[in-house]
Design a protein around this motif. Structure first.
Motif, PDB file in Angstrom:
ATOM      1  N   ALA A   1       3.125  13.239  -3.204  1.00  0.00           N
ATOM      2  CA  ALA A   1       3.432  14.115  -4.342  1.00  0.00           C
ATOM      3  C   ALA A   1       3.165  13.448  -5.683  1.00  0.00           C
ATOM      4  O   ALA A   1       2.607  14.075  -6.592  1.00  0.00           O
ATOM      5  CB  ALA A   1       4.895  14.572  -4.254  1.00  0.00           C
ATOM      6  N   VAL A   2       3.574  12.183  -5.828  1.00  0.00           N
ATOM      7  CA  VAL A   2       3.510  11.549  -7.151  1.00  0.00           C
ATOM      8  C   VAL A   2       2.350  10.570  -7.297  1.00  0.00           C
ATOM      9  O   VAL A   2       2.129  10.019  -8.373  1.00  0.00           O
ATOM     10  CB  VAL A   2       4.834  10.818  -7.467  1.00  0.00           C
ATOM     11  CG1 VAL A   2       5.991  11.796  -7.483  1.00  0.00           C
ATOM     12  CG2 VAL A   2       5.098   9.687  -6.472  1.00  0.00           C
ATOM     13  N   HIS A   3       1.605  10.366  -6.209  1.00  0.00           N
ATOM     14  CA  HIS A   3       0.496   9.406  -6.245  1.00  0.00           C
ATOM     15  C   HIS A   3      -0.809  10.050  -5.793  1.00  0.00           C
ATOM     16  O   HIS A   3      -1.789  10.083  -6.540  1.00  0.00           O
ATOM     17  CB  HIS A   3       0.844   8.205  -5.354  1.00  0.00           C
ATOM     18  CG  HIS A   3      -0.151   7.107  -5.394  1.00  0.00           C
ATOM     19  ND1 HIS A   3      -0.285   6.245  -6.471  1.00  0.00           N
ATOM     20  CD2 HIS A   3      -1.082   6.703  -4.481  1.00  0.00           C
ATOM     21  CE1 HIS A   3      -1.258   5.370  -6.222  1.00  0.00           C
ATOM     22  NE2 HIS A   3      -1.751   5.626  -5.023  1.00  0.00           N
ATOM     23  N   GLY A   4      -0.813  10.609  -4.579  1.00  0.00           N
ATOM     24  CA  GLY A   4      -2.039  11.193  -4.037  1.00  0.00           C
ATOM     25  C   GLY A   4      -2.447  12.477  -4.727  1.00  0.00           C
ATOM     26  O   GLY A   4      -3.630  12.662  -5.072  1.00  0.00           O
ATOM     27  N   LEU A   5      -1.493  13.386  -4.939  1.00  0.00           N
ATOM     28  CA  LEU A   5      -1.847  14.660  -5.574  1.00  0.00           C
ATOM     29  C   LEU A   5      -2.356  14.484  -7.004  1.00  0.00           C
ATOM     30  O   LEU A   5      -3.354  15.122  -7.380  1.00  0.00           O
ATOM     31  CB  LEU A   5      -0.654  15.614  -5.540  1.00  0.00           C
ATOM     32  CG  LEU A   5      -0.917  17.017  -6.082  1.00  0.00           C
ATOM     33  CD1 LEU A   5      -2.022  17.722  -5.292  1.00  0.00           C
ATOM     34  CD2 LEU A   5       0.366  17.864  -6.069  1.00  0.00           C
TER      35      LEU A   5
ATOM     36  N   SER B   1       0.833  -1.206   0.000  1.00  0.00           N
ATOM     37  CA  SER B   1       0.000   0.000   0.000  1.00  0.00           C
ATOM     38  C   SER B   1       0.869   1.258   0.000  1.00  0.00           C
ATOM     39  O   SER B   1       2.044   1.217   0.370  1.00  0.00           O
ATOM     40  CB  SER B   1      -0.940   0.006   1.205  1.00  0.00           C
ATOM     41  OG  SER B   1      -0.207   0.115   2.408  1.00  0.00           O
ATOM     42  N   PRO B   2       0.317   2.412  -0.414  1.00  0.00           N
ATOM     43  CA  PRO B   2       1.127   3.621  -0.568  1.00  0.00           C
ATOM     44  C   PRO B   2       1.488   4.331   0.722  1.00  0.00           C
ATOM     45  O   PRO B   2       2.386   5.169   0.723  1.00  0.00           O
ATOM     46  CB  PRO B   2       0.242   4.521  -1.447  1.00  0.00           C
ATOM     47  CG  PRO B   2      -1.151   4.083  -1.156  1.00  0.00           C
ATOM     48  CD  PRO B   2      -1.056   2.607  -0.927  1.00  0.00           C
ATOM     49  N   LEU B   3       0.802   4.044   1.845  1.00  0.00           N
ATOM     50  CA  LEU B   3       1.088   4.729   3.096  1.00  0.00           C
ATOM     51  C   LEU B   3       2.040   3.912   3.953  1.00  0.00           C
ATOM     52  O   LEU B   3       1.894   2.695   4.063  1.00  0.00           O
ATOM     53  CB  LEU B   3      -0.202   5.002   3.870  1.00  0.00           C
ATOM     54  CG  LEU B   3      -1.163   6.008   3.241  1.00  0.00           C
ATOM     55  CD1 LEU B   3      -2.332   6.271   4.169  1.00  0.00           C
ATOM     56  CD2 LEU B   3      -0.449   7.305   2.913  1.00  0.00           C
TER      57      LEU B   3
ATOM     58  N   PRO C   1      -5.957   9.021 -13.428  1.00  0.00           N
ATOM     59  CA  PRO C   1      -5.621   8.661 -12.032  1.00  0.00           C
ATOM     60  C   PRO C   1      -6.826   8.383 -11.146  1.00  0.00           C
ATOM     61  O   PRO C   1      -6.698   7.691 -10.132  1.00  0.00           O
ATOM     62  CB  PRO C   1      -4.843   9.894 -11.540  1.00  0.00           C
ATOM     63  CG  PRO C   1      -4.216  10.459 -12.770  1.00  0.00           C
ATOM     64  CD  PRO C   1      -5.244  10.247 -13.850  1.00  0.00           C
ATOM     65  N   ILE C   2      -7.997   8.884 -11.514  1.00  0.00           N
ATOM     66  CA  ILE C   2      -9.181   8.641 -10.684  1.00  0.00           C
ATOM     67  C   ILE C   2      -9.585   7.167 -10.695  1.00  0.00           C
ATOM     68  O   ILE C   2     -10.277   6.689  -9.805  1.00  0.00           O
ATOM     69  CB  ILE C   2     -10.362   9.534 -11.166  1.00  0.00           C
ATOM     70  CG1 ILE C   2     -11.392   9.692 -10.047  1.00  0.00           C
ATOM     71  CG2 ILE C   2     -11.014   8.971 -12.401  1.00  0.00           C
ATOM     72  CD1 ILE C   2     -12.490  10.684 -10.374  1.00  0.00           C
ATOM     73  N   THR C   3      -9.101   6.429 -11.695  1.00  0.00           N
ATOM     74  CA  THR C   3      -9.416   5.007 -11.770  1.00  0.00           C
ATOM     75  C   THR C   3      -8.504   4.169 -10.883  1.00  0.00           C
ATOM     76  O   THR C   3      -8.660   2.962 -10.803  1.00  0.00           O
ATOM     77  CB  THR C   3      -9.315   4.496 -13.221  1.00  0.00           C
ATOM     78  OG1 THR C   3      -7.950   4.562 -13.655  1.00  0.00           O
ATOM     79  CG2 THR C   3     -10.175   5.346 -14.157  1.00  0.00           C
ATOM     80  N   HIS C   4      -7.539   4.826 -10.228  1.00  0.00           N
ATOM     81  CA  HIS C   4      -6.581   4.096  -9.386  1.00  0.00           C
ATOM     82  C   HIS C   4      -6.635   4.563  -7.934  1.00  0.00           C
ATOM     83  O   HIS C   4      -5.615   4.571  -7.239  1.00  0.00           O
ATOM     84  CB  HIS C   4      -5.161   4.273  -9.930  1.00  0.00           C
ATOM     85  CG  HIS C   4      -4.971   3.699 -11.300  1.00  0.00           C
ATOM     86  ND1 HIS C   4      -4.961   2.344 -11.538  1.00  0.00           N
ATOM     87  CD2 HIS C   4      -4.816   4.306 -12.505  1.00  0.00           C
ATOM     88  CE1 HIS C   4      -4.787   2.138 -12.848  1.00  0.00           C
ATOM     89  NE2 HIS C   4      -4.695   3.309 -13.441  1.00  0.00           N
TER      90      HIS C   4
END
Length: 327
Positions: free
Chosen positions: A189-193, A96-98, A228-231
């Motif tokens: 920065a590169v995933h959430g934003l 996961s990203p966090l 990106p909204i699909t991910h």
């Protein structure tokens, strides 16, 4: 000897890990588990698993390595469920990203001598464009040319970190070790934003009266900007992963809004020179990044050496694991 690896969550990441290890010379028994039994059977037919076990307790009871490839809003619940079953020396690799929060959960939930390492992949550059056929499907080379961001709680066994590093190389990527707080800022920065930007862009356009006609003209630029909204990282509780990383995202959103305001000022004042310089700088930054991303050319140091079978198994022995002998 056989390493038992249980992959929880058979989406694109989980299946691609299984596929990447299918023809690996190291002896790894790939166990799969998913909330949907039909997906488990599909994974077996694809060759991404050696066995599917639908009962999560049974699937993880004898695992040497557990890959968590579930949506962010299911990570804590999954850790809570599997924690009592994990054997001493088991290593949990969370994709996961966090980082900071999951590390905290692991500290609270996992018994002693069970080790969580965050293990988030970036992807093969060939898989980054949504318009390329097959770019969204699981594939054995999904991680080729990418990096795996590796973080862990303090005092994690060094062999657990080396095991994660070795596996990153076996999957075709390179390990990138980072502090959990640093990693959360980078991922924001590169995933959430980009995800939040896509949501804002889509909402701003589709709420306009002209969308009824504009939708007929939406093309490549619109597809790529809103993709990106699909991910999104959540399955049920949309926005949970965004809230969990809110401090980093608030800071980045403020900077993003200021940048949008800067562009707006150039448009309002018809400042052609400043606007052209602004656009040129952005184009150059992206061009340089994309060239580096395609080559994976980030460092001057040589690429990591692929670990031998003996080295890979030795990590688990150092952690107290006892890989099962093949009959």
């Amino acid at each position: 000897m056989t390493i038992r690896m249980t992959i929880i969550g058979l989406g694109r990441i989980g299946l691609s890990i299984g596929l990447a290890l299918k023809d690996n010379p190291h002896q790894i028994m790939r166990i799969g588990n998913d909330a949907d039994p039909q997906i488990e059977q599909k994974a077996l037919k694809m060759g991404a698993l050696d066995e599917a076990i639908h009962n999560l307790h049974t699937a993880t009871a004898d695992a040497d390595i557990v890959i968590l490839a579930v949506p962010m809003d299911e990570v804590r619940e999954t850790l809570t469920t599997i924690a009592p079953n994990l054997k001493p020396g088991a290593v949990i690799l969370d994709t996961s990203p966090l980082k900071t929060l999951v590390t905290r959960w692991a500290k609270d939930l996992l018994p002693a001598e069970r080790y969580l390492v965050s293990f988030s992949p970036s992807l093969n550059p060939e898989c980054l464009y949504p318009l390329v056929p097959g770019s969204e499907t699981p594939r054995p080379d999904l991680f080729k040319g990418g990096v795996f961001v590796i973080t862990s709680p303090p005092h994690t066994h060094s062999d657990a970190l080396k095991l994660a590093s070795d596996l990153a190389v076996l999957l075709g990527g390179q390990p990138y070790f980072a502090d959990p707080y640093e990693a959360d800022g980078l991922m924001a920065a590169v995933h959430g934003l980009p995800q939040l930007s896509a949501v804002a862009l889509l909402t701003a356009i589709t709420r306009q009266p002209g969308w009824r006609e504009a939708r007929k003209l939406a093309g490549q630029a619109f597809v790529e900007a809103t993709e990106p909204i699909t991910h999104l990282d959540d399955h049920t509780h949309l926005g949970e992963s965004i809230l969990l990383n809110r401090e980093n995202l608030l800071r980045l959103l403020d900077n993003y809004i200021a940048t949008l305001q800067e562009m707006r000022d150039y448009l309002e004042t018809e400042d052609r020179e400043s606007l052209a310089a602004f656009l040129k700088e952005a184009i150059q930054a992206r061009t340089i990044w994309w060239q580096q991303r395609q080559k994976g050319d980030w460092e001057t140091t040589p690429p990591p050496e692929i670990p031998s079978s003996g080295q890979f198994f030795a990590r688990l022995f150092g952690l107290g694991g006892k890989p099962i002998k093949k009959e």
